[in-house]
Design a protein around this motif. Sequence first.
Motif, PDB file in Angstrom:
ATOM      1  N   ALA A 122      14.533  18.846   6.079  1.00  0.00           N
ATOM      2  CA  ALA A 122      15.737  19.205   6.840  1.00  0.00           C
ATOM      3  C   ALA A 122      15.427  18.954   8.299  1.00  0.00           C
ATOM      4  O   ALA A 122      14.279  19.111   8.726  1.00  0.00           O
ATOM      5  CB  ALA A 122      16.100  20.673   6.625  1.00  0.00           C
ATOM      6  N   GLY A 123      16.437  18.546   9.064  1.00  0.00           N
ATOM      7  CA  GLY A 123      16.213  18.307  10.487  1.00  0.00           C
ATOM      8  C   GLY A 123      16.041  19.617  11.233  1.00  0.00           C
ATOM      9  O   GLY A 123      15.027  19.866  11.869  1.00  0.00           O
ATOM     10  N   SER A 124      17.051  20.492  11.120  1.00  0.00           N
ATOM     11  CA  SER A 124      17.002  21.760  11.829  1.00  0.00           C
ATOM     12  C   SER A 124      17.565  22.833  10.918  1.00  0.00           C
ATOM     13  O   SER A 124      18.544  22.600  10.208  1.00  0.00           O
ATOM     14  CB  SER A 124      17.803  21.675  13.129  1.00  0.00           C
ATOM     15  OG  SER A 124      17.376  22.662  14.044  1.00  0.00           O
ATOM     16  N   VAL A 125      16.943  24.004  10.927  1.00  0.00           N
ATOM     17  CA  VAL A 125      17.283  25.069   9.990  1.00  0.00           C
ATOM     18  C   VAL A 125      17.857  26.261  10.752  1.00  0.00           C
ATOM     19  O   VAL A 125      17.313  26.656  11.788  1.00  0.00           O
ATOM     20  CB  VAL A 125      16.037  25.496   9.192  1.00  0.00           C
ATOM     21  CG1 VAL A 125      16.394  26.589   8.195  1.00  0.00           C
ATOM     22  CG2 VAL A 125      15.429  24.294   8.471  1.00  0.00           C
ATOM     23  N   PHE A 126      18.952  26.811  10.230  1.00  0.00           N
ATOM     24  CA  PHE A 126      19.677  27.911  10.856  1.00  0.00           C
ATOM     25  C   PHE A 126      19.620  29.084   9.893  1.00  0.00           C
ATOM     26  O   PHE A 126      20.185  29.028   8.806  1.00  0.00           O
ATOM     27  CB  PHE A 126      21.116  27.470  11.153  1.00  0.00           C
ATOM     28  CG  PHE A 126      21.168  26.265  12.049  1.00  0.00           C
ATOM     29  CD1 PHE A 126      20.979  24.986  11.543  1.00  0.00           C
ATOM     30  CD2 PHE A 126      21.354  26.405  13.415  1.00  0.00           C
ATOM     31  CE1 PHE A 126      20.976  23.875  12.365  1.00  0.00           C
ATOM     32  CE2 PHE A 126      21.359  25.306  14.256  1.00  0.00           C
ATOM     33  CZ  PHE A 126      21.173  24.036  13.732  1.00  0.00           C
ATOM     34  N   PRO A 167      16.098  24.348  20.489  1.00  0.00           N
ATOM     35  CA  PRO A 167      15.630  23.245  19.650  1.00  0.00           C
ATOM     36  C   PRO A 167      16.514  22.015  19.841  1.00  0.00           C
ATOM     37  O   PRO A 167      17.655  22.138  20.321  1.00  0.00           O
ATOM     38  CB  PRO A 167      15.759  23.809  18.222  1.00  0.00           C
ATOM     39  CG  PRO A 167      15.634  25.284  18.397  1.00  0.00           C
ATOM     40  CD  PRO A 167      16.332  25.566  19.712  1.00  0.00           C
ATOM     41  N   LEU A 214      18.829  14.781  15.577  1.00  0.00           N
ATOM     42  CA  LEU A 214      18.123  15.105  14.345  1.00  0.00           C
ATOM     43  C   LEU A 214      18.210  13.938  13.366  1.00  0.00           C
ATOM     44  O   LEU A 214      19.122  13.124  13.438  1.00  0.00           O
ATOM     45  CB  LEU A 214      18.770  16.336  13.703  1.00  0.00           C
ATOM     46  CG  LEU A 214      18.777  17.603  14.578  1.00  0.00           C
ATOM     47  CD1 LEU A 214      19.678  18.658  13.960  1.00  0.00           C
ATOM     48  CD2 LEU A 214      17.371  18.134  14.739  1.00  0.00           C
ATOM     49  N   PRO A 244      13.142  15.888  14.440  1.00  0.00           N
ATOM     50  CA  PRO A 244      14.045  15.983  15.588  1.00  0.00           C
ATOM     51  C   PRO A 244      13.425  15.242  16.776  1.00  0.00           C
ATOM     52  O   PRO A 244      12.194  15.108  16.849  1.00  0.00           O
ATOM     53  CB  PRO A 244      14.069  17.491  15.881  1.00  0.00           C
ATOM     54  CG  PRO A 244      13.624  18.156  14.621  1.00  0.00           C
ATOM     55  CD  PRO A 244      12.682  17.212  13.963  1.00  0.00           C
ATOM     56  N   GLN A 304      12.732  22.150  12.694  1.00  0.00           N
ATOM     57  CA  GLN A 304      12.914  23.303  13.594  1.00  0.00           C
ATOM     58  C   GLN A 304      13.654  24.418  12.875  1.00  0.00           C
ATOM     59  O   GLN A 304      14.355  24.167  11.906  1.00  0.00           O
ATOM     60  CB  GLN A 304      13.794  22.916  14.774  1.00  0.00           C
ATOM     61  CG  GLN A 304      13.400  21.678  15.476  1.00  0.00           C
ATOM     62  CD  GLN A 304      14.504  21.092  16.341  1.00  0.00           C
ATOM     63  OE1 GLN A 304      14.210  20.401  17.263  1.00  0.00           O
ATOM     64  NE2 GLN A 304      15.760  21.386  16.042  1.00  0.00           N
ATOM     65  N   PHE A 305      13.558  25.626  13.395  1.00  0.00           N
ATOM     66  CA  PHE A 305      14.389  26.696  12.853  1.00  0.00           C
ATOM     67  C   PHE A 305      14.726  27.717  13.933  1.00  0.00           C
ATOM     68  O   PHE A 305      13.986  27.867  14.902  1.00  0.00           O
ATOM     69  CB  PHE A 305      13.718  27.377  11.649  1.00  0.00           C
ATOM     70  CG  PHE A 305      12.315  27.842  11.890  1.00  0.00           C
ATOM     71  CD1 PHE A 305      12.063  29.115  12.384  1.00  0.00           C
ATOM     72  CD2 PHE A 305      11.235  27.017  11.624  1.00  0.00           C
ATOM     73  CE1 PHE A 305      10.764  29.548  12.600  1.00  0.00           C
ATOM     74  CE2 PHE A 305       9.929  27.443  11.838  1.00  0.00           C
ATOM     75  CZ  PHE A 305       9.696  28.711  12.328  1.00  0.00           C
ATOM     76  N   ILE A 306      15.875  28.357  13.760  1.00  0.00           N
ATOM     77  CA  ILE A 306      16.269  29.448  14.667  1.00  0.00           C
ATOM     78  C   ILE A 306      16.875  30.590  13.869  1.00  0.00           C
ATOM     79  O   ILE A 306      17.470  30.388  12.804  1.00  0.00           O
ATOM     80  CB  ILE A 306      17.307  29.025  15.745  1.00  0.00           C
ATOM     81  CG1 ILE A 306      18.565  28.410  15.115  1.00  0.00           C
ATOM     82  CG2 ILE A 306      16.691  28.075  16.742  1.00  0.00           C
ATOM     83  CD1 ILE A 306      19.682  28.155  16.134  1.00  0.00           C
TER      84      ILE A 306
END
Lengths: 425, 425
Positions: free
Chosen positions: A341-345, A361, A365, A376, B387-389
């Motif tokens: 995954a590119g970016s995780v929320f 961040p 992505l 990223p 990344q993660f937030i």
Amino acid sequence: MKIITDSLESQLKQVSQRTAGLTDPKIEASVREIIENVQAKGDQALRDYEKKFDNVDLTSFRLSDQELTDALDSIDDDLREALEVAKANITSFHKKEIEYGFVDSEKPGVMRGQKVISIATVGLYVPGGTAAYPSSVLMNAIPAKLAGVNRLVMVTPPQKDGINKAVLAAAKLAGVDDVFQIGGAQAIAALAYGTESVPRVDKIFGPGNVFVATAKKMVFGQVAIDMIAGPSEIGVIADDSAKPAQVAADLLSQAEHDKRSRPILVTDSINLANAVSDEVEKQLQTLPREEIARAAVEDQGFIAVLPKVDDMFTLMNAIAPEHLEIQLPNPTDYLAQIKNAGSVFLGRYASEPLGDYVAGPNHILPTSGTARFSSPVGVYDFVKRTQFIQYTSDALAKEADYITKLARVEGLEGHARAIEAREEK
Amino acid sequence: MKIITDSLESQLKQVSQRTAGLTDPKIEASVREIIENVQAKGDQALRDYEKKFDNVDLTSFRLSDQELTDALDSIDDDLREALEVAKANITSFHKKEIEYGFVDSEKPGVMRGQKVISIATVGLYVPGGTAAYPSSVLMNAIPAKLAGVNRLVMVTPPQKDGINKAVLAAAKLAGVDDVFQIGGAQAIAALAYGTESVPRVDKIFGPGNVFVATAKKMVFGQVAIDMIAGPSEIGVIADDSAKPAQVAADLLSQAEHDKRSRPILVTDSINLANAVSDEVEKQLQTLPREEIARAAVEDQGFIAVLPKVDDMFTLMNAIAPEHLEIQLPNPTDYLAQIKNAGSVFLGRYASEPLGDYVAGPNHILPTSGTARFSSPVGVYDFVKRTQFIQYTSDALAKEADYITKLARVEGLEGHARAIEAREEK
């Protein structure tokens, strides 16, 4: 939205059949001509193409520093404050990506090491029109400057009413060194080979239309490129504890980017699936970019229902979405299961647009499943490494026989002789 | 060798005119057909192409594990020991390249972080014939396995007398998971899209002929690729303290690779220039690969004489050589002046072949000036970042106005509404 209740195996098979196509040979032929013209004729070719494609007569391409300062002064205070907050958060996050080299001296007489060196000159392509995003300028320029890039050159197509002020303000805030009003494949060619006005850069970043993407792929090797960006995706993993209106709003936030955007919900709850589908329809009806978002939802989007949590992650890892939201209780518990995954929320309040703008961040992505192998944009994209070794005569003598053995097995006698030329007699 | 005594400016101008060409459209058309056939017909296409190009009838492509074990058992003890020493040194160096993520919680209610995840499946192309180098197998496979790659798949063209035993031994030693006997553009297509026998990989490494390089460039985007490798270079910066026979031997060690290899000496001493030129001629006469090395020396090589040390480094940084030797007194003092080079060899005993085989740094390096923007192959090439937030409701509320402001300036109302869907009422 389409709701799929097929088995995991069947859904995985569908995902694996999605592949990126090769470049279109017709577009490639047009782009080849543009690149070769810019190589041969430099600025004159740029002027001709900007006349032809953007219908503007340019005498010079570079904006003055005063124009950037004026743009920053012209934006309203709320926008200025929002850009400053975004800049501060992006900076504090990306500082942690700064890498350092090392030196070792583990064996007597041997020093080995690695230096991390910033790339000297970088080009940044910023699309024109409604896709000119000040936030994306910050996301590319801040890591570049943290990495130590000497000269960061932005190119963007000329506009009848002038370049978007918010974009120029972001460029000024983030420390962009030059802004040139050029666009399309000709701008990529200018960055790759240099012209009288435009410096040759070492690496090109930024998204663009199919001509820009094709040009980037074609000049790859002459310069480095960041990635070939495809349409945006959002994947949401949610259960009955999620709020349908929030899930739907997040899916639409990506759907509104592009008709080819892909909003995906994976859930173990048929109730949530139905409720989100209804909410998407309801929210679509008042969305200004309804036409784009509706096409994305109906043609690209889907809701997958899978009863086991592990299966939800297996499917999502195969999709490798650009953005991944985990709307489950205790979302952080699932971090270990995320492979692609590119970016995780994580959790209800980490809505995807939070990451697009201010969390820190990067929002540039890997799209279209390329999170399988890409990261990223980060400080690491603006540096390269150089190794070094130093040996004493004794240290070399200890390993000389191994070197000459391997060299001769490989048929490279000259390599063996170079080592033997060091033998002390 | 050609000795150039032009001014720095004139020499820099010559260097800047060297550019990488675009891909040949005719080769691209042939490669496109091969890729499309492998996509459509899978294994059958591979069998047809191996019959056509390599003149072999294959029933299966994969070598058995026993074949790899037998290869390792078959090599002589000296070679086995040399490979083991190389493996140990490459491992100890590359372990220092392993990267880790981070988590921050600098602001109340905000967690942000980055995970480093290994790429799951990697393909490694190993050329056939005399360019089948066991050392290169170690240089790719060891960092891949240190990074945690699950499945490392090697492909190499079938040979009439069977695949090179030393190459198979190196593959076994380094932990390669599968070896398939396929080569050329068809092997790259198989790795990019998968067939019945060959798994689809996420990234492709390794050099090859122009068909392999073109295929890699064309599938880039569907998979990641390491680089487009060009001819080898060696640059030596030396003064009167260097020994001409050693400098000449090092120049020839690269010249013997390929007629297009480029051996370069930059010196402040016309005496050294002349002495090295004489030594090169003398050593060429007894070199087994004289024909190749002579072409490289005469057509590609040169000796540049520049009186100032700073100018020698300015020119060499513009050349950005794959290998750079510093044969000056106190060579480590010059490390700071090196901006663009793949691997640096400090002092008389750090002869380039030491780095090719056993020192431990990688020998797969950016060629043809791409050290401006590329790194040696390393552990970092076999990982990607996610990344993660996570935000609390309060933390989101503090930044919500900035997000909605930026979203609306960019014309993305759906983004703003996703944030507003979190407002507690």
